[in-house]
Design an enzyme around this catalytic site. Structure first.
Site, PDB file in Angstrom:
ATOM      1  N   ASP A 163      -5.991  -4.178  -6.023  1.00  0.00           N
ATOM      2  CA  ASP A 163      -7.222  -3.509  -5.308  1.00  0.00           C
ATOM      3  C   ASP A 163      -6.930  -1.657  -5.094  1.00  0.00           C
ATOM      4  OD1 ASP A 163      -9.294  -2.638  -3.731  1.00  0.00           O
ATOM      5  OD2 ASP A 163      -8.707  -3.894  -1.832  1.00  0.00           O
ATOM      6  N   SER A 164      -6.956  -1.283  -6.388  1.00  0.00           N
ATOM      7  CA  SER A 164      -6.228   0.260  -6.444  1.00  0.00           C
ATOM      8  C   SER A 164      -7.292   1.323  -6.477  1.00  0.00           C
ATOM      9  CB  SER A 164      -5.459   0.003  -7.555  1.00  0.00           C
ATOM     10  OG  SER A 164      -6.234   0.284  -8.740  1.00  0.00           O
ATOM     11  N   PRO A 204      -2.097   8.646  -7.476  1.00  0.00           N
ATOM     12  CA  PRO A 204      -0.956   7.515  -6.984  1.00  0.00           C
ATOM     13  C   PRO A 204      -1.477   6.136  -7.852  1.00  0.00           C
ATOM     14  CG  PRO A 204      -2.189   8.019  -4.961  1.00  0.00           C
ATOM     15  CD  PRO A 204      -2.549   9.041  -6.081  1.00  0.00           C
ATOM     16  N   GLU A 236       0.757  -1.194   0.025  1.00  0.00           N
ATOM     17  CA  GLU A 236       0.079   0.068  -0.055  1.00  0.00           C
ATOM     18  C   GLU A 236       0.800   1.460   0.300  1.00  0.00           C
ATOM     19  OE1 GLU A 236      -3.570   1.164   0.276  1.00  0.00           O
ATOM     20  OE2 GLU A 236      -2.171   3.144   0.180  1.00  0.00           O
TER      21      GLU A 236
HETATM   22  N1  SAM Z   1     -12.346  -0.448  -3.300  1.00  0.00           N
HETATM   23  C1  SAM Z   1     -11.530   0.805  -3.700  1.00  0.00           C
HETATM   24  C2  SAM Z   1     -11.920   1.292  -4.892  1.00  0.00           C
HETATM   25  O1  SAM Z   1     -11.702   0.985  -5.927  1.00  0.00           O
HETATM   26  O2  SAM Z   1     -12.707   2.209  -4.687  1.00  0.00           O
HETATM   27  C3  SAM Z   1     -10.110   0.530  -3.615  1.00  0.00           C
HETATM   28  C4  SAM Z   1      -9.633   0.642  -2.112  1.00  0.00           C
HETATM   29  S1  SAM Z   1      -8.171   0.748  -1.303  1.00  0.00           S
HETATM   30  C5  SAM Z   1      -8.251   1.884  -0.199  1.00  0.00           C
HETATM   31  C6  SAM Z   1      -6.987   1.664  -2.740  1.00  0.00           C
HETATM   32  C7  SAM Z   1      -5.734   1.875  -2.238  1.00  0.00           C
HETATM   33  O3  SAM Z   1      -4.540   1.730  -3.191  1.00  0.00           O
HETATM   34  C8  SAM Z   1      -5.602   3.293  -1.670  1.00  0.00           C
HETATM   35  O4  SAM Z   1      -5.450   3.264  -0.261  1.00  0.00           O
HETATM   36  C9  SAM Z   1      -4.366   3.894  -2.122  1.00  0.00           C
HETATM   37  O5  SAM Z   1      -3.519   4.502  -1.391  1.00  0.00           O
HETATM   38  C10 SAM Z   1      -3.753   2.570  -2.859  1.00  0.00           C
HETATM   39  N2  SAM Z   1      -2.845   3.030  -4.187  1.00  0.00           N
HETATM   40  C11 SAM Z   1      -2.820   3.760  -4.790  1.00  0.00           C
HETATM   41  N3  SAM Z   1      -1.865   3.928  -5.860  1.00  0.00           N
HETATM   42  C12 SAM Z   1      -0.953   2.862  -5.401  1.00  0.00           C
HETATM   43  C13 SAM Z   1       0.174   2.421  -5.689  1.00  0.00           C
HETATM   44  N4  SAM Z   1       0.627   2.989  -6.809  1.00  0.00           N
HETATM   45  N5  SAM Z   1       0.884   1.539  -4.977  1.00  0.00           N
HETATM   46  C14 SAM Z   1      -0.034   0.951  -3.856  1.00  0.00           C
HETATM   47  N6  SAM Z   1      -0.988   1.324  -3.556  1.00  0.00           N
HETATM   48  C15 SAM Z   1      -1.638   2.062  -4.081  1.00  0.00           C
END
Ligand code: SAM
Length: 285
Positions: free
Chosen positions: A158-159, A165, A107
């Protein structure tokens, strides 16, 4: 009840609102604006940069569908990589399988994990209590670039959406590294956007064309998410070997006796049966 509402614009002239009973938390992290609200109908919910991530009421749909489809195709999956997913819901679901030996969760934003541990224990409950899970706070694209070949049996992306980001997690380079670090029978599941509103459908097509160019099997399945734009959302299923319908191990999966509130092995097959306009959009990708 306050007269405070969370509103997300789903189109320039269409919006979705939830009445807020309490604004529980607000923080600008180095990566995004994190908010947690409470509400009567959806319970607590998390937004990032103003976009709905999950609600207590409907998160089971998303987390069932990102996790159990691949596990029912290959119940022997042992090594799992989750990219994103800082709320913990995906980790919670895959850790229900006793046969899973390790789960690495990457994450980018540690603050999402810490905020969810405090305010959303329903999803974050396994993030500090299962020795098979290891947390990494770094960019998922960077993480996969550094990984040796064939390190995982399953990757779950799960992004957030491909802005900010999350952008690199929709790139061709990212998918190629995922393929390289997956075992010969590895599976990749990714958050595949929505077919409905034009900007989401554009991202759906872009993601599908890259996955098709990378994996011999690249399919898309759907689920119904009441709090996401249009309520109609997709995951991608990409694999070097498995067809998600022909290779479904329904008897084995049902024999595990896992209760799932949304997923079942009948729905598994149906989820890959797409509406005509979605098929056309994907064929034109
Ligand atoms: N269920 C959700 C949706 O599609 O709306 C996704 C939930 S989860 C909270 C998404 C996570 O991806 C976020 O906490 C974000 O910080 C993380 N994220 C975004 N870009 C990322 C990256 N390049 N590498 C790792 N995590 C990332």
């Amino acid at each position: 009840m306050t007269d405070c509402w969370f509103t997300e614009m789903h189109e320039h002239d269409a919006k979705f609102s939830i009445q807020v009973t309490e604004h529980l938390y607000s923080e600008k992290s180095p990566y995004q604006q994190i908010e947690v609200y409470d509400s009567k109908t959806f319970g607590r919910f998390l937004t990032l940069d103003g976009f709905m991530m999950l609600t207590e009421k409907d998160e089971f749909i998303y987390h069932d569908m990102i996790s159990h489809v691949a596990m029912a195709v290959n119940p022997d999956i042992k090594r799992i990589l989750i990219i994103g997913g800082g709320d913990g819901g995906t980790a919670r679901e895959v850790l229900r399988y006793d046969t899973v030996e390790k789960v690495d969760l990457v994450e980018i934003d540690e603050r999402v994990v810490r905020v969810c541990q405090k305010y959303l224990p329903q999803t974050a409950c396994k993030l500090d209590s299962d020795p098979r899970l290891r947390l990494y706070f770094e960019d998922g694209l960077h993480f996969v670039q550094e990984m040796p070949n064939q390190s995982y049996d399953l990757i779950l992306v799960d992004s957030t959406d491909p802005i900010g980001p999350g952008e690199g997690l929709f790139s061709y380079a990212f998918y190629q590294h995922c393929k390289r670090i997956l075992s010969e029978d590895g599976i990749l599941i990714n958050q595949h956007e929505s077919p409905y509103y034009p900007k989401d459908a554009y991202e759906m097509r872009r993601s599908h064309s890259k996955l098709k160019a990378t994996f011999p099997i690249a399919m898309v399945y759907q689920f119904h998410m009441p709090t996401y734009p249009s309520g109609h959302w997709l995951f991608g299923f990409a694999s070097k070997k498995y067809d998600p319908i022909k290779d479904l191990q329904a008897d084995r999966w049902n024999g595990l006796g896992l209760y799932t509130h949304y997923y079942n092995t009948d729905l598994h097959k149906g989820a890959f049966m797409l509406p005509t306009y979605v098929k056309e959009g994907l064929n034109n990708a």
